[in-house]
Design a protein around this motif. Structure first.
Motif, PDB file in Angstrom:
ATOM      1  N   ALA A   1      34.995  40.336  24.647  1.00 42.41           N
ATOM      2  CA  ALA A   1      36.179  40.567  25.745  1.00 42.41           C
ATOM      3  C   ALA A   1      36.414  42.168  26.007  1.00 42.41           C
ATOM      4  CB  ALA A   1      37.525  39.953  25.108  1.00 42.41           C
ATOM      5  N   LEU A   2      36.524  42.292  27.173  1.00 44.27           N
ATOM      6  CA  LEU A   2      36.819  43.706  27.656  1.00 44.27           C
ATOM      7  C   LEU A   2      38.204  43.886  27.997  1.00 44.27           C
ATOM      8  CD1 LEU A   2      33.603  44.455  29.760  1.00 44.27           C
ATOM      9  CD2 LEU A   2      34.028  45.205  27.512  1.00 44.27           C
ATOM     10  N   ARG A   3      38.879  44.677  27.597  1.00 44.31           N
ATOM     11  CA  ARG A   3      40.197  44.907  27.848  1.00 44.31           C
ATOM     12  C   ARG A   3      40.347  46.153  29.130  1.00 44.31           C
ATOM     13  NH1 ARG A   3      44.220  42.567  26.645  1.00 44.31           N
ATOM     14  NH2 ARG A   3      44.323  41.377  24.562  1.00 44.31           N
ATOM     15  N   ILE A   4      40.564  45.584  30.589  1.00 42.31           N
ATOM     16  CA  ILE A   4      40.770  46.461  31.915  1.00 42.31           C
ATOM     17  C   ILE A   4      41.878  46.356  32.303  1.00 42.31           C
ATOM     18  CG2 ILE A   4      39.736  46.771  34.082  1.00 42.31           C
ATOM     19  CD1 ILE A   4      37.148  45.465  32.853  1.00 42.31           C
ATOM     20  N   SER A   5      42.551  47.154  32.622  1.00 41.71           N
ATOM     21  CA  SER A   5      43.759  47.343  33.292  1.00 41.71           C
ATOM     22  C   SER A   5      43.677  48.049  34.687  1.00 41.71           C
ATOM     23  CB  SER A   5      44.924  48.458  32.697  1.00 41.71           C
ATOM     24  OG  SER A   5      46.065  48.473  33.471  1.00 41.71           O
ATOM     25  N   ALA A   6      43.242  46.740  35.571  1.00 41.26           N
ATOM     26  CA  ALA A   6      42.755  46.955  36.826  1.00 41.26           C
ATOM     27  C   ALA A   6      43.956  46.878  37.830  1.00 41.26           C
ATOM     28  CB  ALA A   6      41.794  46.102  37.205  1.00 41.26           C
ATOM     29  N   GLN A   7      43.920  47.623  38.832  1.00 45.70           N
ATOM     30  CA  GLN A   7      44.753  47.570  40.098  1.00 45.70           C
ATOM     31  C   GLN A   7      44.347  46.552  41.466  1.00 45.70           C
ATOM     32  OE1 GLN A   7      44.789  51.035  38.664  1.00 45.70           O
ATOM     33  NE2 GLN A   7      46.025  49.936  37.126  1.00 45.70           N
ATOM     34  N   SER A   8      42.927  46.585  41.185  1.00 41.99           N
ATOM     35  CA  SER A   8      42.016  45.986  42.349  1.00 41.99           C
ATOM     36  C   SER A   8      41.166  45.197  41.868  1.00 41.99           C
ATOM     37  CB  SER A   8      41.730  47.182  43.320  1.00 41.99           C
ATOM     38  OG  SER A   8      41.144  46.443  44.537  1.00 41.99           O
ATOM     39  N   VAL A   9      40.729  44.015  42.651  1.00 42.19           N
ATOM     40  CA  VAL A   9      39.226  43.222  42.099  1.00 42.19           C
ATOM     41  C   VAL A   9      38.647  43.244  43.209  1.00 42.19           C
ATOM     42  CG1 VAL A   9      38.619  41.223  41.475  1.00 42.19           C
ATOM     43  CG2 VAL A   9      40.700  42.098  40.375  1.00 42.19           C
ATOM     44  N   CYS A  10      37.323  43.470  43.193  1.00 41.03           N
ATOM     45  CA  CYS A  10      36.507  43.665  44.263  1.00 41.03           C
ATOM     46  C   CYS A  10      35.640  42.243  44.428  1.00 41.03           C
ATOM     47  CB  CYS A  10      35.528  44.772  44.183  1.00 41.03           C
ATOM     48  SG  CYS A  10      33.981  44.330  45.568  1.00 41.03           S
ATOM     49  N   VAL A  11      35.649  41.498  45.648  1.00 42.10           N
ATOM     50  CA  VAL A  11      34.723  40.363  45.791  1.00 42.10           C
ATOM     51  C   VAL A  11      33.753  40.764  47.125  1.00 42.10           C
ATOM     52  CG1 VAL A  11      34.683  37.969  46.636  1.00 42.10           C
ATOM     53  CG2 VAL A  11      36.788  38.781  45.369  1.00 42.10           C
TER      54      VAL A  11
ATOM     55  N   PHE B   1      35.570  44.001  38.832  1.00 40.47           N
ATOM     56  CA  PHE B   1      34.491  43.088  39.834  1.00 40.47           C
ATOM     57  C   PHE B   1      34.633  41.710  39.423  1.00 40.47           C
ATOM     58  CE2 PHE B   1      33.367  47.346  40.448  1.00 40.47           C
ATOM     59  CZ  PHE B   1      32.653  47.649  41.544  1.00 40.47           C
ATOM     60  N   ALA B   2      35.036  40.890  40.548  1.00 40.20           N
ATOM     61  CA  ALA B   2      35.072  39.305  40.404  1.00 40.20           C
ATOM     62  C   ALA B   2      33.840  38.832  40.074  1.00 40.20           C
ATOM     63  CB  ALA B   2      35.814  38.772  41.664  1.00 40.20           C
ATOM     64  N   ASP B   3      32.732  39.222  40.816  1.00 42.11           N
ATOM     65  CA  ASP B   3      31.390  38.535  40.932  1.00 42.11           C
ATOM     66  C   ASP B   3      30.317  39.302  40.434  1.00 42.11           C
ATOM     67  OD1 ASP B   3      31.564  40.441  42.968  1.00 42.11           O
ATOM     68  OD2 ASP B   3      30.936  39.025  44.458  1.00 42.11           O
ATOM     69  N   ARG B   4      30.895  40.222  39.511  1.00 44.09           N
ATOM     70  CA  ARG B   4      29.549  40.948  39.073  1.00 44.09           C
ATOM     71  C   ARG B   4      29.702  41.097  37.287  1.00 44.09           C
ATOM     72  NH1 ARG B   4      27.014  45.143  41.155  1.00 44.09           N
ATOM     73  NH2 ARG B   4      25.657  44.957  39.279  1.00 44.09           N
ATOM     74  N   ALA B   5      28.781  40.724  36.588  1.00 46.77           N
ATOM     75  CA  ALA B   5      28.781  40.609  35.346  1.00 46.77           C
ATOM     76  C   ALA B   5      28.815  42.031  34.666  1.00 46.77           C
ATOM     77  CB  ALA B   5      27.390  40.072  34.701  1.00 46.77           C
ATOM     78  N   TYR B   6      29.369  41.928  33.460  1.00 46.70           N
ATOM     79  CA  TYR B   6      29.684  43.385  32.653  1.00 46.70           C
ATOM     80  C   TYR B   6      28.767  43.372  31.551  1.00 46.70           C
ATOM     81  CZ  TYR B   6      34.036  44.757  35.440  1.00 46.70           C
ATOM     82  OH  TYR B   6      34.603  45.075  36.440  1.00 46.70           O
ATOM     83  N   ARG B   7      28.266  44.495  31.187  1.00 47.40           N
ATOM     84  CA  ARG B   7      27.787  44.850  29.867  1.00 47.40           C
ATOM     85  C   ARG B   7      29.005  45.102  28.805  1.00 47.40           C
ATOM     86  NH1 ARG B   7      23.034  49.127  31.415  1.00 47.40           N
ATOM     87  NH2 ARG B   7      21.477  47.531  31.630  1.00 47.40           N
ATOM     88  N   ALA B   8      28.717  44.828  27.615  1.00 41.65           N
ATOM     89  CA  ALA B   8      29.991  45.285  26.638  1.00 41.65           C
ATOM     90  C   ALA B   8      30.212  46.340  26.503  1.00 41.65           C
ATOM     91  CB  ALA B   8      29.110  44.871  25.263  1.00 41.65           C
ATOM     92  N   ASP B   9      29.607  47.548  27.218  1.00 37.15           N
ATOM     93  CA  ASP B   9      30.418  48.957  27.043  1.00 37.15           C
ATOM     94  C   ASP B   9      30.850  49.106  28.342  1.00 37.15           C
ATOM     95  OD1 ASP B   9      28.455  48.864  29.095  1.00 37.15           O
ATOM     96  OD2 ASP B   9      27.055  50.833  28.360  1.00 37.15           O
ATOM     97  N   GLY B  10      31.315  48.028  29.219  1.00 39.82           N
ATOM     98  CA  GLY B  10      32.000  48.203  30.430  1.00 39.82           C
ATOM     99  C   GLY B  10      31.402  48.523  31.712  1.00 39.82           C
ATOM    100  N   ARG B  11      30.070  48.776  31.429  1.00 42.15           N
ATOM    101  CA  ARG B  11      29.465  49.051  32.712  1.00 42.15           C
ATOM    102  C   ARG B  11      29.017  47.513  33.197  1.00 42.15           C
ATOM    103  NH1 ARG B  11      25.247  54.398  31.758  1.00 42.15           N
ATOM    104  NH2 ARG B  11      26.526  55.630  30.886  1.00 42.15           N
ATOM    105  N   LEU B  12      28.572  47.792  34.726  1.00 40.14           N
ATOM    106  CA  LEU B  12      28.133  46.461  35.352  1.00 40.14           C
ATOM    107  C   LEU B  12      26.529  46.306  34.943  1.00 40.14           C
ATOM    108  CD1 LEU B  12      29.637  47.154  39.039  1.00 40.14           C
ATOM    109  CD2 LEU B  12      30.554  45.826  37.034  1.00 40.14           C
ATOM    110  N   VAL B  13      26.251  45.117  34.967  1.00 44.51           N
ATOM    111  CA  VAL B  13      24.888  44.842  34.455  1.00 44.51           C
ATOM    112  C   VAL B  13      24.130  45.056  36.038  1.00 44.51           C
ATOM    113  CG1 VAL B  13      23.199  42.802  34.276  1.00 44.51           C
ATOM    114  CG2 VAL B  13      25.375  42.878  33.084  1.00 44.51           C
TER     115      VAL B  13
END
Length: 254
Positions: free
Chosen positions: A213-223, A166-178
């Motif tokens: 820093a979270l390592r994410i191998s993403a194929q798509s990004v949501c705005v 997600f471009a415009d969403r904050a992440y928690r350290a565990d990889g979930r969205l805030v």
């Protein structure tokens, strides 16, 4: 060359509740997650968005949610798996019909809101969503949160999956969205967000709210199309990706 897909949640407008500029976003993104009507949107509005996507060569994805129009599908719902599977099948089927009438097809499924977050950790509800996709069209890709249960369940069921960030969403350290109810859950600065997406696409790294820093191998990004200044943000993301030599292309076939 690095490559990334840009997607946005669309087809959610209705009289008295206009949340996004679908026409403008369809000029920017490469994939459209189109509402299936349960959380938002009207049949005629959804059909209009789908038809515009077809005209623009934008890949269409189904965006089913909980049957919770009042809360825009953003409140967690305890629903038994059999009921949830039927509801998701119903929604995907409706969007397939509208896409077909416009000369298009549905290539992937990305659940909406609270359902999306729930199936990132709830294997029972994840299993219901996966069963629905497999029953309707096992050729559709399941798009979900990195590390989410739904992606594991879908892979075990033999479905193709794609990882989303997600471009415009904050992440928690565990990889979930805030959660959206917490301060700082949604990011608003176009330049800052665009730089974040460039780093994700080029290095596979995104920073959590605590700075880790979270390592994410993403194929798509949501705005998100319903965020304030969404069109300006999406435009800046697209501009900076191209300026950085990163290709923008859909992760699923049209």
């Amino acid at each position: 060359m690095a490559s990334i897909d840009l997607n946005s949640d669309l087809g959610e407008n209705e009289p008295g509740r206009v949340v996004a500029d679908d026409a403008a976003m369809l000029e920017i993104v490469t994939s459209a997650n189109v509402s299936c009507g349960f959380h938002a949107g009207t049949p005629e509005g959804i059909r209009e968005t789908v038809a515009a996507a077809v005209r623009g060569g934008i890949v269409i994805g189904a965006h089913p949610g909980y049957r919770d129009h009042a809360n825009f599908g953003r409140v967690d719902v305890d629903v038994d798996p059999a009921t949830l599977q039927a509801q998701v099948e119903y929604q995907i089927g409706a969007l397939i019909a509208l896409a077909s009438s416009a000369g298009g097809r549905v290539s992937y499924v990305k659940p909406h809101g609270a359902l999306y977050n729930r199936i990132a950790h709830d294997e029972d509800q994840a299993g219901a969503v996966v069963a629905a996709v497999k029953a309707i069209d096992p050729g559709m890709v399941v798009l979900g949160l990195a590390g989410g249960a739904v992606l594991e369940v879908a892979e075990r069921a033999g479905l193709e999956v794609a990882v989303e960030a997600f471009a415009d969403r904050a992440y928690r350290a565990d990889g979930r969205l805030v959660p959206r109810g917490e301060a700082g859950a949604v990011l608003h600065g176009p330049a800052v967000v665009a730089e974040r997406v460039v780093r994700l696409a080029s290095e596979g790294v995104i920073h959590a709210a605590d700075g880790s820093a979270l390592r994410i191998s993403a194929q798509s990004v949501c705005v998100h199309g319903d965020s304030p200044g969404a069109v300006a943000m999406a435009s800046e993301i697209r501009r900076m990706l191209r300026a950085s030599g990163i290709a923008i292309a859909p992760f699923a076939g049209a």
